[in-house]
Every structure is written in C-alpha cells, then in structure tokens.
Design a protein around this motif. Structure first.
Motif, PDB file in Angstrom:
ATOM      1  N   LEU A 325     -14.199  24.575   5.730  1.00  0.00           N
ATOM      2  CA  LEU A 325     -14.834  25.443   6.733  1.00  0.00           C
ATOM      3  C   LEU A 325     -15.289  24.684   7.975  1.00  0.00           C
ATOM      4  O   LEU A 325     -15.334  25.237   9.071  1.00  0.00           O
ATOM      5  N   ALA A 326     -15.645  23.411   7.807  1.00  0.00           N
ATOM      6  CA  ALA A 326     -16.061  22.628   8.977  1.00  0.00           C
ATOM      7  C   ALA A 326     -14.908  22.538   9.970  1.00  0.00           C
ATOM      8  O   ALA A 326     -15.099  22.677  11.184  1.00  0.00           O
ATOM      9  N   LYS A 327     -13.722  22.351   9.461  1.00  0.00           N
ATOM     10  CA  LYS A 327     -12.520  22.286  10.320  1.00  0.00           C
ATOM     11  C   LYS A 327     -12.232  23.660  10.934  1.00  0.00           C
ATOM     12  O   LYS A 327     -11.899  23.770  12.115  1.00  0.00           O
ATOM     13  N   ALA A 328     -12.325  24.722  10.092  1.00  0.00           N
ATOM     14  CA  ALA A 328     -12.057  26.073  10.610  1.00  0.00           C
ATOM     15  C   ALA A 328     -13.062  26.417  11.712  1.00  0.00           C
ATOM     16  O   ALA A 328     -12.718  27.056  12.706  1.00  0.00           O
ATOM     17  N   ASN A 329     -14.296  25.971  11.546  1.00  0.00           N
ATOM     18  CA  ASN A 329     -15.302  26.246  12.574  1.00  0.00           C
ATOM     19  C   ASN A 329     -15.005  25.494  13.868  1.00  0.00           C
ATOM     20  O   ASN A 329     -15.274  26.001  14.958  1.00  0.00           O
ATOM     21  N   GLN A 330     -14.465  24.284  13.737  1.00  0.00           N
ATOM     22  CA  GLN A 330     -14.061  23.555  14.957  1.00  0.00           C
ATOM     23  C   GLN A 330     -12.998  24.351  15.694  1.00  0.00           C
ATOM     24  O   GLN A 330     -12.989  24.422  16.917  1.00  0.00           O
ATOM     25  N   GLN A 331     -12.095  24.953  14.918  1.00  0.00           N
ATOM     26  CA  GLN A 331     -11.029  25.751  15.544  1.00  0.00           C
ATOM     27  C   GLN A 331     -11.638  26.980  16.227  1.00  0.00           C
ATOM     28  O   GLN A 331     -11.347  27.250  17.399  1.00  0.00           O
ATOM     29  N   LEU A 332     -12.516  27.688  15.509  1.00  0.00           N
ATOM     30  CA  LEU A 332     -13.140  28.890  16.074  1.00  0.00           C
ATOM     31  C   LEU A 332     -13.916  28.542  17.353  1.00  0.00           C
ATOM     32  O   LEU A 332     -13.838  29.261  18.344  1.00  0.00           O
ATOM     33  N   GLY A 333     -14.657  27.455  17.308  1.00  0.00           N
ATOM     34  CA  GLY A 333     -15.507  27.080  18.445  1.00  0.00           C
ATOM     35  C   GLY A 333     -14.792  26.277  19.516  1.00  0.00           C
ATOM     36  O   GLY A 333     -15.434  25.840  20.473  1.00  0.00           O
ATOM     37  N   GLN A 334     -13.480  26.077  19.360  1.00  0.00           N
ATOM     38  CA  GLN A 334     -12.703  25.209  20.284  1.00  0.00           C
ATOM     39  C   GLN A 334     -13.447  23.886  20.479  1.00  0.00           C
ATOM     40  O   GLN A 334     -13.626  23.412  21.599  1.00  0.00           O
ATOM     41  N   ALA A 335     -13.894  23.324  19.366  1.00  0.00           N
ATOM     42  CA  ALA A 335     -14.783  22.167  19.462  1.00  0.00           C
ATOM     43  C   ALA A 335     -14.280  21.012  18.598  1.00  0.00           C
ATOM     44  O   ALA A 335     -14.861  20.708  17.562  1.00  0.00           O
ATOM     45  N   THR A 336     -13.231  20.373  19.051  1.00  0.00           N
ATOM     46  CA  THR A 336     -12.781  19.172  18.340  1.00  0.00           C
ATOM     47  C   THR A 336     -13.283  17.926  19.059  1.00  0.00           C
ATOM     48  O   THR A 336     -13.128  16.822  18.563  1.00  0.00           O
ATOM     49  N   ASP A 337     -13.895  18.116  20.209  1.00  0.00           N
ATOM     50  CA  ASP A 337     -14.463  17.003  20.978  1.00  0.00           C
ATOM     51  C   ASP A 337     -15.987  17.032  20.780  1.00  0.00           C
ATOM     52  O   ASP A 337     -16.618  18.073  20.996  1.00  0.00           O
ATOM     53  N   PRO A 338     -16.598  15.914  20.366  1.00  0.00           N
ATOM     54  CA  PRO A 338     -18.047  15.948  20.131  1.00  0.00           C
ATOM     55  C   PRO A 338     -18.850  16.364  21.350  1.00  0.00           C
ATOM     56  O   PRO A 338     -19.914  16.975  21.220  1.00  0.00           O
ATOM     57  N   LEU A 339     -18.343  16.096  22.548  1.00  0.00           N
ATOM     58  CA  LEU A 339     -19.090  16.490  23.751  1.00  0.00           C
ATOM     59  C   LEU A 339     -19.195  18.014  23.853  1.00  0.00           C
ATOM     60  O   LEU A 339     -20.210  18.547  24.310  1.00  0.00           O
ATOM     61  N   ILE A 340     -18.143  18.703  23.411  1.00  0.00           N
ATOM     62  CA  ILE A 340     -18.194  20.178  23.434  1.00  0.00           C
ATOM     63  C   ILE A 340     -19.174  20.670  22.374  1.00  0.00           C
ATOM     64  O   ILE A 340     -19.960  21.587  22.601  1.00  0.00           O
ATOM     65  N   MET A 341     -19.158  20.025  21.204  1.00  0.00           N
ATOM     66  CA  MET A 341     -20.120  20.414  20.158  1.00  0.00           C
ATOM     67  C   MET A 341     -21.554  20.198  20.662  1.00  0.00           C
ATOM     68  O   MET A 341     -22.419  21.047  20.470  1.00  0.00           O
ATOM     69  N   GLN A 342     -21.788  19.050  21.292  1.00  0.00           N
ATOM     70  CA  GLN A 342     -23.123  18.772  21.821  1.00  0.00           C
ATOM     71  C   GLN A 342     -23.546  19.879  22.790  1.00  0.00           C
ATOM     72  O   GLN A 342     -24.677  20.374  22.733  1.00  0.00           O
ATOM     73  N   ALA A 343     -22.617  20.263  23.675  1.00  0.00           N
ATOM     74  CA  ALA A 343     -22.926  21.308  24.665  1.00  0.00           C
ATOM     75  C   ALA A 343     -23.274  22.613  23.960  1.00  0.00           C
ATOM     76  O   ALA A 343     -24.241  23.296  24.320  1.00  0.00           O
TER      77      ALA A 343
END
Ligand code: NDP
Length: 426
Positions: A325-343
């Motif tokens: 699910l962590a990977k699926a959530n990265q896909q949903l959130g378009q967040a494979t870059d930590p800077l995008i996750m931070q944002a």
C-alpha cells in the motif's frame, strides 16, 4: 453524488476513472487485503496479527499549481473531512505555495569523560580525510547514487563531552540506517584515535536540513461563518495563534491539530511516524519555549497562514518497498520524489490547522467534530448497516450524548419497528 456519499468501491472507481489510480493500485486497494503474511511475519518481532487503520483521500489539493490526491491514514473521524474542506477553500484562492529543501541527515558520535578535551577535538579535526574515506567504505552505494558524507563538525559539549557530527546526503531515503552504519564505522576508528570507546553513535532526528514551508493566502471574505464576518474570523484565528505563542497548554494542542493531517500522510507513505513526530516537536521547542508550528497574519484584507516542518521523508527504504500500500499510495499521490511528499505533508498539516482554528474560533470544535465521532459511537452501540447513519443523526439531535443514550435510542428504534410490523400484521 458527492465523493464522500459514494460507497468505498465507487470512490475507487472514480479515482480510477479520473486516472489518479492505475490498475495495479486500484486492484490492490479494492481487494483491501492486509500486508502479505510472509512480509508481516518478517517486518517485526513476535508478530501475531495485523492492526488495520482506515485510509481516506484528500482530494484535489493544489500545491505550487499542481493538483494532488493525497492519501491520509488515521483512526480519527473528521480529520479527512476537515483537510478536504480546507483544501477545497484554498484551491479557490490560488492553492498552497511550498518550498522544500533536502540537505541530509545528521549523525552523532559522542565521547564522554574526555580528558584533555581541546587537544582531542583538534585531533578529530585533523582526521577529516580519513573520516570521509571511512564513511565512503561504510556505505558505498550511496556514493553511487550521488550522496554520502557532506560535512563534519567537532564540538565540545558541556565540560567533557566531545561530539563529532556528520551530515550525510541520503538522497531519496530517510537514511536512518544508512547514517547509523556510517556513524558506527567512524566511531570505531575515532575510538582508536582517542583511545577510548564512544558513548554512542546514531543519527539525530532533529532534521533542520529538511525544512519544508507551506503558505496559503485567503481573502477574509472567504472566512465568513454565520453571523461572524470573515474579518472577525481572521482576527480570531490570529489571536488564537498569538495566545498559543504565549501558552504551552494551547501550543501543544494547536500543534496536535497540525499533526492530525501531517502524520496521517506520513503514515500513508509508509514512513516512520515516530521519527517525524520527534523531529517536529524538537523544532517547535528549539527557542526554549515550545511554540505553535504555524503562524497566522492578517495583511490588509488577507489572512496568511504559514507552516514550517522538518521532514526527513523517504521515498525508498525502510518498509516502503515491501508494504504494497505504501507504493500504491505513492502512485495515487504522484509522490515518488521525497520533496513532493514533504510538500504534501506540510500542506495537509496547514490545511488541518486552518480547519481546526476556524471551527475553534467560531462555532467551537465539537459541533462538526462530534457529528463525525457519533458514527463510531453508533457502531460501538451495536448499530449496523443503515442503522449507523440513522443513529449518527439521531445522536446529533440529543442534548447529551454517550454510549448508554446511543444504546437506548437503538433499542427504542427496534421496539418501534417491531410494533409497527406487529400492527401491520394485525
Ligand atoms: P534503508 O536501511 O532501507 O536504506 C535505504 C535503502 O534504499 C537502501 O537499501 C538503498 O539501496 C535503497 N535505495 C534505493 N534507491 C535509493 C535512492 N535513490 N536513494 C537512497 N537510497 C535508495 O532505510 P533508511 O536508511 O532510509 O532508514 C529508514 C528506516 O530506519 C526506517 O524504517 C526507520 O524506521 C528506521 N530507523 C529509524 C531510526 C530513527 O529515526 N531514530 C533509528 C533506526 C532505524 P542501496 O543500499 O543499494 O543504496
């Protein structure tokens, strides 16, 4: 129908139809399966079962001009609704603006009861090239990825603690294990140079190199609530923040409202919530007085909110690669870059803060919050199926609400229904 009125399956269908979920993530979420048994058994010690939490989505969050669907994992009702509410409001006024940096993680190697401490501090400083080489051989793969040891700093702490701090660029990983491996290798060499064992060698979760700042700007007219003008609501939000700056009892709760959203996203991305929480609270306390993490200002007719969080987030490493699910959530959130996750994490923190403050300084926190909490109470009282929504609404009409009253309402409903059926038969 509104997104929140759809069934779980319909919500997933909608996210797939909009292209936000790819087929693989969609199917994984639809199956709603726990972590594969073999993985779970090897993730922690003494594993006996899996503990599930619900995940929701904060929709259409506009950050630096890009729209995101952000996964949020929490056990608390109203958190996702509140974040959605703010995200929708802010989207109409230009969205959230974020600046995020990623400077690396600090590792500490500490010696205690150091005699002739000035000389030994100088000695460590002369070993910079050797330390660089030891760090490189302790974790060679990070060099290939363009990271590795960036800075060294030797400090005397108190009377007789000698501290060597290493700043390591961990690239897309959070880097705790990476930094610990480097620290332990350097500590071994340093103990030979200093002729004494290290007291400890480990990363620091005080992550000032990864600060992320999010800002929003709303015209006060957008904040009108009932008989309260938007100007008054904005002034009260600013005043509530000023009070939190002076009062720790309030500051900690102000920050809890931020963590409601921020930590839910950290969890969704499979990161270490304890590490991030510890870092955030150390940042809030760095002036010596625990402070609210966000600031709210009234500038002419605009309310401006700003939040800065230290966010050493990983897009790889830890459990991220093994929990599907962590990977699926990265896909949903378009967040494979930590800077995008931070944002996204900082943004949802500020969105949650806005919703909480706005409710708090107007009708109070309980009105909206408790309505959603009543769902959990209805389930606890034994309601199932359509009874849950019915009981939630019935509880909202009650002057006093508790489990006994919820049970009583349910019993009365069932009695009324039985007698109606009986009358009908007769
Ligand atoms: P890992 O130990 O999993 O290391 C990162 C992994 O990611 C490496 O295997 C690395 O591969 C791989 N990787 C793939 N692509 C990249 C890339 N682009 N950049 C960097 N690495 C990449 O995780 P971390 O070192 O990040 O440590 C995080 C974990 O440590 C979390 O689970 C946390 O809970 C835990 N932890 C936290 C502590 C704390 O916060 N105080 C203390 C101890 C542990 P390769 O090896 O090939 O480079």
């Amino acid at each position: 129908m509104k997104f929140y009125q759809l069934s779980r399956e319909q919500r997933l269908d909608a996210l797939k139809a909009s292209g936000d979920l790819d087929t693989q993530s969609y199917e994984l979420m639809l199956k709603n399966q726990p972590i594969p048994a073999e993985i779970a058994a090897n993730m922690v010690e003494n594993q006996i079962t899996q503990y599930a939490l619900p995940e929701g989505v904060v929709q259409d969050v506009l950050i630096n001009g890009t729209c995101y669907q952000i996964p949020l994992v929490t056990e608390e009702p109203s958190v996702i609704a509140a974040a959605n509410n703010s995200a929708k409001l802010v989207r109409q006024w230009g969205g959230f603006q974020v600046t995020a940096k990623r400077g690396g993680l600090i590792g500490q190697i500490v010696f205690d009861h150091v005699s002739d401490i000035e000389t030994k501090a100088q000695l460590l400083k002369t070993k910079a090239d050797e330390i660089q080489a030891i760090a490189a051989s302790a974790y060679p793969s990070i060099l290939k990825r363009g990271g590795g040891l960036r800075q060294q700093k030797v400090t005397i702490v108190g009377q007789d603690f000698l501290k060597l701090e290493l700043l390591v660029d961990t690239k897309a990983a959070m880097g705790a294990n990476m930094v610990n491996s480097i620290c332990e290798a350097v500590a071994q060499a340093a103990s030979q140079w200093l002729q004494q064992p290290p007291l400890l060698a480990i990363l620091s979760n005080h992550a000032l190199e990864d600060l992320t700042t999010v800002t929003l700007k709303l015209p006060v007219t957008a904040l009108t609530r009932g008989h309260l003008s938007g100007q008054t609501v904005a002034q009260r939000i600013v005043a509530a923040t000023e009070f939190a700056q002076l009062d720790i009892n309030r500051a900690v709760t102000h920050n809890k409202g931020i963590m409601n959203g921020a930590i839910g996203v950290v969890q969704g991305y499979g990161n270490d919530t304890r590490a991030i929480s510890a870092g955030i609270h150390s940042y809030a306390a760095q002036s010596g007085q625990y402070q609210p993490l966000s600031q709210w200002r009234l500038v002419d007719t605009d309310l401006i909110g700003q939040l800065t969080l230290p966010l050493p987030i990983g897009a790889v490493g830890g459990s991220i690669g093994i929990v599907p699910l962590a990977k699926a959530n990265q896909q949903l959130g378009q967040a494979t870059d930590p800077l995008i996750m931070q944002a996204q994490i900082a943004t949802i923190g500020l969105a949650s803060n806005l919703a909480a403050l706005r409710a708090l300084v107007t009708e109070g926190i309980q009105k909206g919050h408790m309505h959603l909490q009543y769902k959990a109470l209805a389930i606890q009282a034994g309601a199932t199926g359509s009874e849950i929504d019915w009981l939630q609404n019935a509880l909202s009409q009650q002057p006093i609400v508790n489990l006994a009253i919820a049970r009583q309402l349910l019993v009365e409903k069932s009695k009324t229904e039985k007698s109606a059926t009986h009358d009908h038969r007769n």
